[in-house]
Design an enzyme around this catalytic site. Structure first.
Site, PDB file in Angstrom:
ATOM      1  N   ASN A  12       0.871  -1.180   0.000  1.00 41.75           N
ATOM      2  CA  ASN A  12       0.000   0.000   0.000  1.00 41.75           C
ATOM      3  C   ASN A  12       0.905   1.227   0.000  1.00 41.75           C
ATOM      4  O   ASN A  12       1.466   1.582   1.030  1.00 41.75           O
ATOM      5  CB  ASN A  12      -0.900  -0.026   1.244  1.00 41.75           C
ATOM      6  CG  ASN A  12      -1.743   1.231   1.369  1.00 41.75           C
ATOM      7  OD1 ASN A  12      -1.781   2.055   0.457  1.00 41.75           O
ATOM      8  ND2 ASN A  12      -2.422   1.378   2.497  1.00 41.75           N
ATOM      9  N   TRP A  13       1.042   1.834  -1.172  1.00 42.75           N
ATOM     10  CA  TRP A  13       1.968   2.960  -1.294  1.00 42.75           C
ATOM     11  C   TRP A  13       1.428   4.237  -0.664  1.00 42.75           C
ATOM     12  O   TRP A  13       2.140   5.239  -0.569  1.00 42.75           O
ATOM     13  CB  TRP A  13       2.308   3.212  -2.765  1.00 42.75           C
ATOM     14  CG  TRP A  13       3.111   2.118  -3.402  1.00 42.75           C
ATOM     15  CD1 TRP A  13       3.614   1.005  -2.785  1.00 42.75           C
ATOM     16  CD2 TRP A  13       3.524   2.041  -4.773  1.00 42.75           C
ATOM     17  NE1 TRP A  13       4.312   0.236  -3.692  1.00 42.75           N
ATOM     18  CE2 TRP A  13       4.269   0.851  -4.923  1.00 42.75           C
ATOM     19  CE3 TRP A  13       3.328   2.857  -5.894  1.00 42.75           C
ATOM     20  CZ2 TRP A  13       4.823   0.463  -6.147  1.00 42.75           C
ATOM     21  CZ3 TRP A  13       3.883   2.472  -7.103  1.00 42.75           C
ATOM     22  CH2 TRP A  13       4.619   1.293  -7.230  1.00 42.75           C
ATOM     23  N   LYS A  14       0.130   4.218  -0.303  1.00 41.99           N
ATOM     24  CA  LYS A  14      -0.506   5.406   0.288  1.00 41.99           C
ATOM     25  C   LYS A  14      -0.269   6.617  -0.616  1.00 41.99           C
ATOM     26  O   LYS A  14      -0.274   6.471  -1.842  1.00 41.99           O
ATOM     27  CB  LYS A  14      -0.001   5.618   1.724  1.00 41.99           C
ATOM     28  CG  LYS A  14      -0.144   4.338   2.567  1.00 41.99           C
ATOM     29  CD  LYS A  14       0.054   4.531   4.023  1.00 41.99           C
ATOM     30  CE  LYS A  14      -0.127   3.209   4.747  1.00 41.99           C
ATOM     31  NZ  LYS A  14       0.016   3.324   6.193  1.00 41.99           N
ATOM     32  N   HIS A 101      -9.489   1.435   4.977  1.00 44.51           N
ATOM     33  CA  HIS A 101      -8.219   1.605   5.690  1.00 44.51           C
ATOM     34  C   HIS A 101      -8.435   2.565   6.859  1.00 44.51           C
ATOM     35  O   HIS A 101      -9.212   3.517   6.754  1.00 44.51           O
ATOM     36  CB  HIS A 101      -7.153   2.146   4.728  1.00 44.51           C
ATOM     37  CG  HIS A 101      -5.770   2.064   5.299  1.00 44.51           C
ATOM     38  ND1 HIS A 101      -5.323   2.964   6.240  1.00 44.51           N
ATOM     39  CD2 HIS A 101      -4.769   1.174   5.098  1.00 44.51           C
ATOM     40  CE1 HIS A 101      -4.079   2.624   6.582  1.00 44.51           C
ATOM     41  NE2 HIS A 101      -3.727   1.549   5.904  1.00 44.51           N
ATOM     42  N   GLU A 103      -6.752   4.909   7.893  1.00 45.89           N
ATOM     43  CA  GLU A 103      -6.479   6.312   7.565  1.00 45.89           C
ATOM     44  C   GLU A 103      -7.686   6.952   6.894  1.00 45.89           C
ATOM     45  O   GLU A 103      -7.966   8.133   7.103  1.00 45.89           O
ATOM     46  CB  GLU A 103      -5.215   6.406   6.688  1.00 45.89           C
ATOM     47  CG  GLU A 103      -3.962   6.115   7.519  1.00 45.89           C
ATOM     48  CD  GLU A 103      -2.810   5.510   6.755  1.00 45.89           C
ATOM     49  OE1 GLU A 103      -2.823   5.509   5.515  1.00 45.89           O
ATOM     50  OE2 GLU A 103      -1.867   5.027   7.424  1.00 45.89           O
ATOM     51  N   GLU A 171      -5.222  -4.545  10.678  1.00 45.49           N
ATOM     52  CA  GLU A 171      -4.180  -3.537  10.854  1.00 45.49           C
ATOM     53  C   GLU A 171      -4.434  -2.766  12.147  1.00 45.49           C
ATOM     54  O   GLU A 171      -5.222  -1.807  12.156  1.00 45.49           O
ATOM     55  CB  GLU A 171      -4.185  -2.552   9.686  1.00 45.49           C
ATOM     56  CG  GLU A 171      -3.946  -3.193   8.338  1.00 45.49           C
ATOM     57  CD  GLU A 171      -3.397  -2.196   7.321  1.00 45.49           C
ATOM     58  OE1 GLU A 171      -2.333  -2.471   6.782  1.00 45.49           O
ATOM     59  OE2 GLU A 171      -4.013  -1.147   7.111  1.00 45.49           O
ATOM     60  N   GLY A 177       2.800   2.497  10.814  1.00 47.53           N
ATOM     61  CA  GLY A 177       3.807   3.549  10.666  1.00 47.53           C
ATOM     62  C   GLY A 177       4.522   3.916  11.958  1.00 47.53           C
ATOM     63  O   GLY A 177       5.209   4.931  12.015  1.00 47.53           O
ATOM     64  N   SER A 217       3.577  -1.897  10.402  1.00 41.91           N
ATOM     65  CA  SER A 217       5.028  -1.996  10.626  1.00 41.91           C
ATOM     66  C   SER A 217       5.583  -3.387  10.326  1.00 41.91           C
ATOM     67  O   SER A 217       6.473  -3.855  11.027  1.00 41.91           O
ATOM     68  CB  SER A 217       5.381  -1.554  12.053  1.00 41.91           C
ATOM     69  OG  SER A 217       5.036  -0.188  12.238  1.00 41.91           O
ATOM     70  N   GLY A 238       2.967  -0.992   4.285  1.00 43.43           N
ATOM     71  CA  GLY A 238       3.033   0.428   3.958  1.00 43.43           C
ATOM     72  C   GLY A 238       4.458   0.832   3.653  1.00 43.43           C
ATOM     73  O   GLY A 238       4.988   0.603   2.572  1.00 43.43           O
ATOM     74  N   GLY A 239       5.129   1.437   4.642  1.00 41.83           N
ATOM     75  CA  GLY A 239       6.464   1.996   4.454  1.00 41.83           C
ATOM     76  C   GLY A 239       7.452   1.069   3.763  1.00 41.83           C
ATOM     77  O   GLY A 239       8.161   1.478   2.829  1.00 41.83           O
TER      78      GLY A 239
HETATM   79  P1  13P Z   1       3.160   0.515   7.668  1.00 40.18           P
HETATM   80  O1  13P Z   1       3.676  -0.775   7.080  1.00 40.18           O
HETATM   81  O2  13P Z   1       3.897   1.721   7.155  1.00 40.18           O
HETATM   82  O3  13P Z   1       3.054   0.452   9.154  1.00 40.18           O
HETATM   83  O4  13P Z   1       1.658   0.693   7.113  1.00 40.18           O
HETATM   84  C1  13P Z   1       0.776  -0.369   7.215  1.00 40.18           C
HETATM   85  C2  13P Z   1      -0.454  -0.024   6.460  1.00 40.18           C
HETATM   86  O5  13P Z   1      -1.200   0.856   6.853  1.00 40.18           O
HETATM   87  C3  13P Z   1      -0.731  -0.754   5.221  1.00 40.18           C
HETATM   88  O6  13P Z   1      -2.004  -0.524   4.762  1.00 40.18           O
END
Ligand code: 13P
Length: 255
Positions: A12-14, A101, A103, A171, A177, A217, A238-239
């Site tokens: 997930n590149w956000k 998600h 977010e 999640e 993050g 994470s 994510g990251g």
């Molecule tokens: P991180 O891997 O950066 O913690 O993000 C997880 C995430 O929200 C994937 O959708």
């Protein structure tokens, strides 16, 4: 994870990535897929921001990497400025779409009901909905984590979901993050609770086929431990999905 469920490692590149950066990231991953000896033990998916979808679709064509989007609208089409329909996502080559998600639940006040409608629209368009659920730190501290997550599953997962059109992503909000991850025991307990809830609704056999991803994470150094858990069927990253080496190392942690 079980024999029958092919682990899904989804990036997930956000809201990250400029044109040059993502072109080389997707190209690098496609090259690694092509260099494999046989079929991988995992399925890889990339979920870039909307404007990048056609470009990434072209970059990963025939690589075996799947394309996913990060959101869709609950309606088929219409006057919804700034939103994107699941049908269009399918047309540009998406197989997956992330919905609900944390977010988006936080930034856009999305409710379980809206998330369910988005997932329904995704499924109606032939996509696999990746429905995200997860508790906040306060909810975990109050001992309500399982109740909250099982409630989100009840409210956000559409009727008639199957292993082909539904993936659930657990999640924990406090792990996203932050560098904190759920302990293997907590992750397994939650994934088992989610599967039990899916089993009550869709039957044990159907629930046994539905993939439940862990997100929050996930990194090369903790992936193997999480991916080895009985009810963890992949990761939503994510990251670490923004770095080819890290994302690939996570995929290779699938055994
Ligand atoms: P991180 O891997 O950066 O913690 O993000 C997880 C995430 O929200 C994937 O959708």
């Amino acid at each position: 994870m079980s024999q029958g469920r092919r682990p899904l490692i989804a990036g997930n590149w956000k809201m990250n990535g400029g044109l040059d950066e993502v072109d080389s990231l997707a190209g690098d991953l496609a090259g690694r897929m092509a260099a494999l000896d046989g079929p991988p033990a995992f399925e890889l998916a990339l979920c870039p921001p909307f404007p990048l979808l056609p470009m990434i679709a072209a970059r990963i064509e025939e690589s075996g990497i799947a394309l996913g989007a990060q959101d869709c609208h609950g309606a088929e089409k219409g006057a919804h400025t700034g939103d994107t329909s699941a049908n269009l996502l399918a047309e540009v080559g998406c197989a997956y779409v992330i919905v609900g998600h944390s977010e988006r639940r936080a930034d856009h006040k999305e409710t379980d009901d809206q998330v369910r409608r988005k997932a329904e629209a995704a499924q109606a368009a032939g996509l696999c909905a990746v429905v995200c659920v997860g508790e906040t730190e306060a909810e975990r501290d109050a001992g309500r984590a399982v109740a909250v997550v099982v409630g989100q599953v009840a409210g956000s997962v559409p009727e008639g979901s199957t292993s082909r059109n539904l993936v659930v992503a657990y999640e924990p909000v406090w792990a996203i993050g932050t560098g904190k991850t759920a302990t293997p025991q907590d992750a397994q307990d939650m994934h088992a609770a989610i599967r039990a809830a899916l089993g009550e609704r869709f039957g044990a056999e159907a629930a046994a086929g539905i993939r439940i991803l862990y997100g929050g994470s996930m990194k090369p150094d903790n992936a193997a431990g999480l991916l080895a858990l009985a009810d963890v069927d992949g990761g939503l990253i994510g990251g670490a999905s923004l770095k080819a080496d890290d994302f690939w190392a996570i995929a290779e942690a699938v055994r």
